[in-house]
Write a protein that holds these residues in place. Structure first.
Motif, PDB file in Angstrom:
ATOM      1  N   PHE A 113       6.644  10.867  11.874  1.00 40.53           N
ATOM      2  CA  PHE A 113       8.105  10.950  11.905  1.00 40.53           C
ATOM      3  C   PHE A 113       8.598  10.327  10.614  1.00 40.53           C
ATOM      4  N   GLU A 114       9.089  11.161   9.725  1.00 37.31           N
ATOM      5  CA  GLU A 114       9.584  10.677   8.438  1.00 37.31           C
ATOM      6  C   GLU A 114      10.956  11.260   8.176  1.00 37.31           C
ATOM      7  N   ARG A 151       5.694   2.021  13.902  1.00 37.58           N
ATOM      8  CA  ARG A 151       6.542   1.942  15.095  1.00 37.58           C
ATOM      9  C   ARG A 151       7.589   3.044  15.071  1.00 37.58           C
ATOM     10  N   HIS A 152       8.152   3.306  16.253  1.00 37.57           N
ATOM     11  CA  HIS A 152       9.276   4.228  16.342  1.00 37.57           C
ATOM     12  C   HIS A 152      10.517   3.551  15.766  1.00 37.57           C
ATOM     13  N   ALA A 153      11.428   4.329  15.258  1.00 40.23           N
ATOM     14  CA  ALA A 153      12.697   3.790  14.762  1.00 40.23           C
ATOM     15  C   ALA A 153      13.517   3.276  15.934  1.00 40.23           C
ATOM     16  N   GLU A 154      14.207   2.183  15.727  1.00 36.82           N
ATOM     17  CA  GLU A 154      15.107   1.634  16.734  1.00 36.82           C
ATOM     18  C   GLU A 154      16.357   2.510  16.821  1.00 36.82           C
ATOM     19  N   TYR A 163      12.631   6.490   5.973  1.00 32.43           N
ATOM     20  CA  TYR A 163      11.938   5.908   7.118  1.00 32.43           C
ATOM     21  C   TYR A 163      10.641   6.658   7.363  1.00 32.43           C
ATOM     22  N   SER A 164       9.589   5.911   7.692  1.00 30.29           N
ATOM     23  CA  SER A 164       8.303   6.510   8.007  1.00 30.29           C
ATOM     24  C   SER A 164       7.667   5.755   9.165  1.00 30.29           C
ATOM     25  N   LYS A 165       7.461   6.454  10.264  1.00 28.27           N
ATOM     26  CA  LYS A 165       6.761   5.856  11.397  1.00 28.27           C
ATOM     27  C   LYS A 165       5.334   5.505  10.995  1.00 28.27           C
ATOM     28  N   LYS A 166       4.747   6.321  10.152  1.00 29.73           N
ATOM     29  CA  LYS A 166       3.374   6.071   9.693  1.00 29.73           C
ATOM     30  C   LYS A 166       3.290   4.758   8.910  1.00 29.73           C
ATOM     31  N   THR A 186       5.580   2.173   9.003  1.00 31.60           N
ATOM     32  CA  THR A 186       6.020   1.010   9.781  1.00 31.60           C
ATOM     33  C   THR A 186       5.149   0.766  10.996  1.00 31.60           C
TER      34      THR A 186
END
Length: 65
Positions: free
Chosen positions: A30-31, A47-50, A40-43, A45
């Motif tokens: 998820f980017e 984690r999922h975005a808040e 934003y990059s789930k890979k 971080t």
């Protein structure tokens, strides 16, 4: 979920968004990129975005021009 985020971004930044593209992927990636800049990059971080996090990142990017 992604469609909800797209609707949220369009509602918040309707006048500033000329094009919004959702690109499905596999593996839980998820980017979010704006004009080629990764916001934003789930890979990265792990984690999922808040809730509201991506929207805030997009707003900050737009404000910084």
């Amino acid at each position: 979920k992604a469609a909800g985020l797209a609707a949220e971004l369009l509602e918040a930044h309707e006048s500033g968004i000329r094009q919004l593209t959702l690109i499905p992927s596999s593996g839980g990636a998820f980017e979010v990129t704006v004009n080629g800049k990764l916001l934003y990059s789930k890979k990265q971080t792990g984690r999922h975005a808040e809730p509201g996090e991506v929207k805030a990142l997009v707003r900050k990017h737009i404000e910084e021009g």
